[in-house]
Design a protein around this motif. Sequence first.
Motif, PDB file in Angstrom:
ATOM      1  N   MET A 194      -8.032  30.387 -21.977  1.00  0.00           N
ATOM      2  CA  MET A 194      -8.284  31.293 -21.010  1.00  0.00           C
ATOM      3  C   MET A 194      -9.676  32.054 -21.470  1.00  0.00           C
ATOM      4  N   LEU A 195     -10.424  32.336 -20.707  1.00  0.00           N
ATOM      5  CA  LEU A 195     -11.578  33.187 -21.013  1.00  0.00           C
ATOM      6  C   LEU A 195     -11.353  34.440 -21.641  1.00  0.00           C
ATOM      7  N   SER A 196     -12.319  34.805 -22.745  1.00  0.00           N
ATOM      8  CA  SER A 196     -12.192  36.298 -23.185  1.00  0.00           C
ATOM      9  C   SER A 196     -12.901  37.178 -22.293  1.00  0.00           C
ATOM     10  N   LEU A 197     -12.544  38.470 -22.461  1.00  0.00           N
ATOM     11  CA  LEU A 197     -13.396  39.560 -21.775  1.00  0.00           C
ATOM     12  C   LEU A 197     -13.433  40.834 -22.491  1.00  0.00           C
ATOM     13  N   GLN A 198     -14.692  41.308 -22.546  1.00  0.00           N
ATOM     14  CA  GLN A 198     -14.999  42.821 -23.167  1.00  0.00           C
ATOM     15  C   GLN A 198     -15.601  43.715 -21.932  1.00  0.00           C
ATOM     16  N   VAL A 199     -15.011  45.007 -22.008  1.00  0.00           N
ATOM     17  CA  VAL A 199     -15.697  45.935 -21.166  1.00  0.00           C
ATOM     18  C   VAL A 199     -16.690  46.499 -21.903  1.00  0.00           C
ATOM     19  N   TYR A 226      -7.314  44.400 -14.085  1.00  0.00           N
ATOM     20  CA  TYR A 226      -8.622  44.032 -13.804  1.00  0.00           C
ATOM     21  C   TYR A 226      -8.822  42.700 -14.503  1.00  0.00           C
ATOM     22  N   TYR A 227      -8.409  42.350 -15.724  1.00  0.00           N
ATOM     23  CA  TYR A 227      -8.633  41.215 -16.558  1.00  0.00           C
ATOM     24  C   TYR A 227      -8.247  40.021 -15.438  1.00  0.00           C
ATOM     25  N   LYS A 228      -7.018  39.963 -15.072  1.00  0.00           N
ATOM     26  CA  LYS A 228      -6.680  38.768 -13.934  1.00  0.00           C
ATOM     27  C   LYS A 228      -7.576  38.651 -12.956  1.00  0.00           C
ATOM     28  N   LYS A 229      -7.959  39.719 -12.258  1.00  0.00           N
ATOM     29  CA  LYS A 229      -8.862  39.674 -10.984  1.00  0.00           C
ATOM     30  C   LYS A 229     -10.283  38.989 -11.558  1.00  0.00           C
ATOM     31  N   ILE A 230     -10.895  39.401 -12.716  1.00  0.00           N
ATOM     32  CA  ILE A 230     -12.200  39.126 -13.319  1.00  0.00           C
ATOM     33  C   ILE A 230     -12.191  37.575 -13.632  1.00  0.00           C
ATOM     34  N   ILE A 231     -11.044  37.038 -14.314  1.00  0.00           N
ATOM     35  CA  ILE A 231     -11.002  35.665 -15.045  1.00  0.00           C
ATOM     36  C   ILE A 231     -10.708  34.685 -13.853  1.00  0.00           C
ATOM     37  N   GLY A 271     -32.153  32.554 -10.384  1.00  0.00           N
ATOM     38  CA  GLY A 271     -31.732  31.272  -9.759  1.00  0.00           C
ATOM     39  C   GLY A 271     -30.244  30.973 -10.518  1.00  0.00           C
ATOM     40  N   CYS A 272     -29.500  32.074 -11.104  1.00  0.00           N
ATOM     41  CA  CYS A 272     -28.122  31.395 -11.551  1.00  0.00           C
ATOM     42  C   CYS A 272     -27.446  31.351 -10.612  1.00  0.00           C
ATOM     43  N   LEU A 273     -26.069  30.964 -10.867  1.00  0.00           N
ATOM     44  CA  LEU A 273     -24.782  30.999  -9.825  1.00  0.00           C
ATOM     45  C   LEU A 273     -24.323  32.532  -9.958  1.00  0.00           C
ATOM     46  N   PHE A 274     -24.705  33.105  -8.894  1.00  0.00           N
ATOM     47  CA  PHE A 274     -24.467  34.749  -8.624  1.00  0.00           C
ATOM     48  C   PHE A 274     -23.630  34.870  -7.380  1.00  0.00           C
ATOM     49  N   TYR A 275     -22.356  35.656  -7.895  1.00  0.00           N
ATOM     50  CA  TYR A 275     -21.583  35.907  -6.819  1.00  0.00           C
ATOM     51  C   TYR A 275     -21.397  37.463  -6.690  1.00  0.00           C
ATOM     52  N   ARG A 276     -20.932  37.884  -5.324  1.00  0.00           N
ATOM     53  CA  ARG A 276     -20.592  39.286  -5.059  1.00  0.00           C
ATOM     54  C   ARG A 276     -19.057  39.121  -4.964  1.00  0.00           C
ATOM     55  N   SER A 277     -18.269  39.971  -5.441  1.00  0.00           N
ATOM     56  CA  SER A 277     -16.686  40.124  -5.261  1.00  0.00           C
ATOM     57  C   SER A 277     -16.279  41.185  -4.540  1.00  0.00           C
ATOM     58  N   SER A 278     -15.477  40.857  -3.412  1.00  0.00           N
ATOM     59  CA  SER A 278     -14.889  42.272  -2.720  1.00  0.00           C
ATOM     60  C   SER A 278     -13.829  42.872  -3.481  1.00  0.00           C
ATOM     61  N   ASP A 279     -13.115  42.171  -4.718  1.00  0.00           N
ATOM     62  CA  ASP A 279     -12.315  42.710  -5.372  1.00  0.00           C
ATOM     63  C   ASP A 279     -12.754  43.908  -6.339  1.00  0.00           C
ATOM     64  N   PRO A 280     -12.056  45.119  -6.032  1.00  0.00           N
ATOM     65  CA  PRO A 280     -12.404  46.269  -6.940  1.00  0.00           C
ATOM     66  C   PRO A 280     -11.634  46.119  -8.398  1.00  0.00           C
ATOM     67  N   VAL A 281     -12.444  46.330  -9.217  1.00  0.00           N
ATOM     68  CA  VAL A 281     -12.181  46.378 -10.793  1.00  0.00           C
ATOM     69  C   VAL A 281     -12.368  47.591 -11.553  1.00  0.00           C
TER      70      VAL A 281
END
Length: 327
Positions: free
Chosen positions: A1-6, A91-96, A184-194
């Motif tokens: 599982m990917l790790s995340l820092q705020v 928020y962790y699950k949404k982002i990952i 030119g990276c793989l860049f996305y916009r998410s509708s999910d509020p975190v």
Amino acid sequence: MLSLQVLIPTYNKKIEDIQKKCSFWNLETDALISVQSDHFEEKSFYFKDHLVTVIFNTTKGVSVNRNILIEKCTADIGVFIDDDCSMVNGYYKKIIDFYEKNSCDCVCFNGFLPQKNSNVLIHNSKSKKVTKFHDVSSVGGPGFSAKSSFIKSSAIRFDEKLGTPNFIVLGEDSTFINNIFDSGCLFYRSSDPVFKIEEDLDNSSYFNGFGDYRFLISKGFVCKNIYKNFYFIVKHIHALKLLKKNNLKLSTILKLYDIGASLKRKKEFNKLIYIDLKEKKTVYFLEKAIDFDMYYELISEIYTSKNRVNIDDILIKKNIAYRTKKK
């Protein structure tokens, strides 16, 4: 599982203040905090079993502190918020989940605006791959996330001449996001509020109203930097919208935008344009061209003063010969 820092930039806080604010930020993962302070020091503590690392430093400016956070991020993914924001539950699950589903490099996540009795989203757009800057032009620094491996190798950083305490008080986040898009990276916009913005512009450290000259000059600088050849069109669109929010004339708004745009466009300046509160315009023709740093210094001194400035006194003090013409 990917790790995340705020990742959170802040200022004038002691370690006890940071410990108390972890509940406000609603941290469910590790976090990295960069504090503008009067000394250099790094401390760590645990909040609900999550490691919080605090970097005290003597640098000044939100852009500098965000760049420190990029360099120090040790997780697979870092997500930025400001210190007046809180993370939403889960928020962790949404982002990952979003990263694993889309295999992206960067994502701008949605958030909630500061509303007392309801949850209002920053935008109501669907999640999608970013194909033009307009797809993410309505978002700011909070909610921007990236894989640390990509962001470090890309060498894209926040422009440290933008944002407080610089004269150009805004635009560091939109300029940074525009540079991400241009990479030119793989860049996305998410509708999910975190995250949620807990404070509004009334409590901002830099915002003094939509008619503030410094604000409008800053908008012009950023508009020219991002939209380049489309600047003329975009500044008129902005100006027409701002007419509803301040008591300035359209011509004044456009001229203030142009003053900001000129900071990016020229290396030397042979005139200085000043717009006073009575909507009058005075052009100071300089006998000898001045460089960018001096022009920047003059503009800063003129438009950040709380009282009406005497430009003649400023120019004489700096040994700059000139003649004037009112328009």
